[in-house]
Design an enzyme around this catalytic site. Structure first.
Site, mmCIF file in Angstrom:
data_model
loop_
_atom_site.group_PDB
_atom_site.id
_atom_site.type_symbol
_atom_site.label_atom_id
_atom_site.label_comp_id
_atom_site.label_asym_id
_atom_site.label_seq_id
_atom_site.Cartn_x
_atom_site.Cartn_y
_atom_site.Cartn_z
ATOM 1 N N GLU A 20 32.860 45.778 22.480
ATOM 2 C CA GLU A 20 33.706 47.153 22.518
ATOM 3 C C GLU A 20 32.670 48.122 22.338
ATOM 4 O O GLU A 20 31.653 48.286 21.532
ATOM 5 C CB GLU A 20 34.694 47.089 21.387
ATOM 6 C CG GLU A 20 35.752 46.332 21.378
ATOM 7 C CD GLU A 20 36.886 46.632 22.139
ATOM 8 O OE1 GLU A 20 37.126 47.893 22.052
ATOM 9 O OE2 GLU A 20 37.611 45.994 22.671
ATOM 10 N N ASP A 21 32.986 49.364 23.127
ATOM 11 C CA ASP A 21 32.197 50.663 23.064
ATOM 12 C C ASP A 21 30.767 50.553 23.009
ATOM 13 O O ASP A 21 30.035 50.762 22.111
ATOM 14 C CB ASP A 21 32.746 51.223 21.728
ATOM 15 C CG ASP A 21 34.088 51.678 21.801
ATOM 16 O OD1 ASP A 21 34.873 51.274 22.567
ATOM 17 O OD2 ASP A 21 34.660 52.162 20.836
ATOM 18 N N CYS A 55 39.109 52.598 26.683
ATOM 19 C CA CYS A 55 39.379 51.155 27.035
ATOM 20 C C CYS A 55 40.618 50.757 27.480
ATOM 21 O O CYS A 55 40.827 49.914 28.563
ATOM 22 C CB CYS A 55 39.451 50.456 25.563
ATOM 23 S SG CYS A 55 40.832 51.269 24.394
ATOM 24 N N ASP A 91 33.247 47.225 27.541
ATOM 25 C CA ASP A 91 34.465 47.654 28.029
ATOM 26 C C ASP A 91 34.175 49.188 28.739
ATOM 27 O O ASP A 91 34.888 49.584 29.638
ATOM 28 C CB ASP A 91 35.553 47.465 27.153
ATOM 29 C CG ASP A 91 35.426 48.303 25.919
ATOM 30 O OD1 ASP A 91 34.365 48.969 25.563
ATOM 31 O OD2 ASP A 91 36.575 48.587 25.085
ATOM 32 N N HIS A 92 33.359 49.735 28.126
ATOM 33 C CA HIS A 92 32.630 51.121 28.727
ATOM 34 C C HIS A 92 31.528 51.585 27.710
ATOM 35 O O HIS A 92 30.875 50.586 27.132
ATOM 36 C CB HIS A 92 33.668 52.228 28.578
ATOM 37 C CG HIS A 92 34.578 52.124 27.277
ATOM 38 N ND1 HIS A 92 33.947 52.708 26.340
ATOM 39 C CD2 HIS A 92 35.640 51.730 27.131
ATOM 40 C CE1 HIS A 92 35.121 52.504 25.316
ATOM 41 N NE2 HIS A 92 36.053 52.039 25.779
#
Length: 636
Positions: free
Chosen positions: A29-30, A68, A247-248
């Site tokens: 994540e992130d 997300c 995810d980014h």
């Protein structure tokens, strides 16, 4: 002719379990590519770096959105969220019944599918997608749960350890207890030694938070190592293709939520074992600059597993037997995130990034309740002064944005110098602008529809079907949006008087973003728009009048919209009042009442990380704006 039972069993087993690879997705994540294998000096990521030595490293992999929920919608469907109507964060719009998520196609071919554990697919029928896609969807979901160990699997592990909640939102005590405690002393990053990007002010709070983020990445690296250890322990490494990506961009300011490379560029490592080396684009440990995007991931997995790619998928496979020509461009979108309204689109080629901001009167660093729990956000608010900040810092912290942005990502990887006004780059600007417009046409981008009006249009159908039907004049709407910040007052007034309410919406926004003093005709048109049949037009007209010092009867209109039955409208009105601040102080009582309503629908102690698309998530966003407005009034 009769076959022995043992042969019948062997034939049926071969049919059920074709010689296809297992697929393992590990998503962080992130997280931007802040890893040792990407040359990042502050990284302490030995397990991921070791994976990179056995993988092909992609240097130009990009998310579809810098947040997300829309990105996950893209990953699970293999189509662009603005085509599906899933571009607004946690919007809850429906999808066609046939779009059940690409893992459902793997299940039909005998794959065992697991997801551990985040879904957040950003559509109203998300529960159906979960049910269709996964044999097991839980905190314990694992390939080890399949009863038949010969059955091929597709397993996803979503690692939350590097998430924004951990890196900057949680109280520092909780971060120390749940994340930093997992690290040895030599793995903990020293705030005095971490690298501070030029778009950050160099303060103790900023240094502490940047160090904390890297601690989260190091802790996440350990989790990656454990998953890979389990794969090896089970003797499955030689038959499993491993994807590692995020995810980014990272959850830090100017990364997550921004279409800059810091928000869209992601790490991507793909390890293909010897058995399947014919699928690999190069040797283990190599790097490829082939451009890939999240919209391509679903079709790539289907291609690797020998499954036909559905016609609705807009992505193209970049691995497997049926590869397509490498991309020239990747595209990005930014829409509403939580309570924060926005609309921007981007296109990226090998060297240049072009961003088109359709709401340039709104800055990059808009206040936003949940991330604002982090100390670092308040450093930007505290220091937001054009005379004291450098140009890169002000680019993020300032109150507005340029209509167009162009960056030479090869020479300027941190996107510090906007070249949109450069005569030497005019041809590049024109080419990328044209490529983006062509993409918006081809994909029937629905992001230009105001959210409430979109909700009405999609009520008995889906965005995908409505956009495909041609019933909406998307080009006329996008033309009005493209005029914001660029044309004279007379054109904006004409848009506000259009017979198309969706064009009128952009006319109102255009007058809000207009930098010059509004004339008598514009003010008259805005006052008339306070009675428009569209609540979105009414709200934007009221906002423009209030910002121009014309509170009556504009504020009464916003107050009335706080009572609307549809929470999308209430979200719009509450956010508008929040940003107006003291200009809307007479709405205090109604915002208090609205907060009570929001908290009845979604209790404030329910974590924002818990996804409940529809009224409950919208109520959370309403609560964010109401509480922020009331808190600001208390500080006066």
């Amino acid at each position: 002719m009769k076959f022995p039972l043992v042969l019948i069993f062997l034939f049926s087993t071969f049919s059920l379990y074709p010689k296809s690879p297992n697929i393992l997705w590990i998503t962080a994540e992130d997280m931007s590519p802040v890893l040792g294998c990407y040359g990042y000096a502050d990284a302490n990521t030995p397990h991921i770096d070791a994976l990179a030595e056995e993988s092909v490293r992609y240097s130009k992999a990009f998310a579809s959105a810098p947040v997300c929920s829309p990105s996950r919608s893209c990953l699970i469907q293999g189509s662009y969220p603005p085509t599906l109507g899933t571009q607004q964060m946690r919007s809850g719009f429906p999808l066609p019944s046939g779009m059940k998520g690409f893992p459902a196609l793997l299940r039909k071919q005998g794959y065992y599918t697991t997801n551990n554990v985040k879904t957040d697919y950003n559509s109203g029928n998300y529960q159906e997608i979960i049910k269709s896609s996964w044999d097991e969807n839980s905190v314990s979901a694992h390939w080890r749960m399949r009863e038949d160990k010969n059955k091929p699997f597709f397993s996803v592990f979503n690692l939350m350890t590097s998430h924004q909640s951990r890196s900057m939102v949680w109280p520092h005590e909780r971060f120390e207890k749940e994340i930093q405690s997992k690290l040895s002393t030599d793995q903990i990053h020293n705030p005095a030694k971490v690298t501070i990007p030029p778009y950050y002010p160099d303060t103790p709070v900023v240094r502490k938070t940047v160090a904390r983020f890297h601690d989260c990445v190091t802790a996440m690296d350990k989790e990656v190592g454990e998953i890979l250890r389990q794969l090896e322990q089970d003797g499955l490494s030689e038959n499993t293709i491993v994807f590692f990506f995020s995810d980014h961009g990272s959850g830090m300011p100017r990364h997550k939520r921004a279409l800059l490379d810091s928000g869209m560029h992601v790490p991507l490592l793909i390890r293909i074992p010897e058995k399947w080396k014919n699928f690999a684009p190069d040797q283990p440990g190599s790097t490829t600059d082939r451009m890939v995007a999240f919209v391509d991931f679903a079709s790539t997995v289907l291609n690797l597993t020998g499954i036909d790619i559905p016609s609705y998928m807009q992505g193209k496979p970049f691995l497997g037997p049926e590869q397509v020509k490498a991309r020239r461009y990747v595209f990005g979108h930014r829409d509403r995130v939580d309570e924060v309204r926005d609309l921007a689109r981007s296109v990226r080629d090998q060297n240049f990034l072009y961003i088109r901001n359709y709401m340039p009167h709104l800055g990059y660093n808009q206040p936003t309740a949940w991330p604002d729990l982090g100390e670092i956000r308040h450093e930007f608010y505290r220091l937001a002064d054009r005379k004291k900040m450098t140009s890169p810092q002000w680019h993020f912290a300032g109150p507005t944005r340029s209509v167009e942005e162009l960056y030479d990502c090869k020479k300027d990887p941190q996107n510090l110098t906007n070249l949109a006004g450069s005569a030497a780059h005019k041809k590049i600007l024109t080419r990328l602008r044209g490529a983006l417009n062509q993409h918006l046409n081809q994909t029937r981008d629905l992001g230009f529809l105001p959210e409430y009006e979109a909700w009405k249009l999609f009520e008995n159908s889906s965005g995908w079907e409505v956009g495909k039907s041609g019933k909406i004049d998307l080009q006329a709407i996008r033309k009005a949006a493209s005029q914001v910040g660029l044309v004279g007052e007379s054109i904006l007034i004409a848009n506000l008087k259009s017979t198309n309410e969706l064009v009128r919406y952009w006319g109102a926004i255009g007058l809000c973003a207009h930098k010059e003093e509004l004339g008598k005709d514009a003010k008259k048109a805005l006052n008339n728009a306070l009675n428009d049949q569209s609540p979105s037009v009414r709200i934007e007209a009221a906002n423009t009048l209030l910002l121009r010092g014309k509170p009556a009867p504009a504020l009464s209109v916003l107050i009335q919209e706080l009572k609307h039955e549809n929470l999308i409208v209430v979200t719009h009105a509450a956010r508008t009042i929040e940003l107006l601040g003291k200009k809307a102080k007479k709405a205090r009582k109604q915002m208090e009442e609205c907060l009570v309503r929001a908290h009845k629908i979604r209790p404030p102690d329910l974590s924002p990380v818990i996804v409940l698309p529809g009224d409950q998530d919208m109520a959370m966003f309403v609560g964010f704006s109401c509480q922020a407005f009331l808190n600001k009034l208390k500080q006066k």
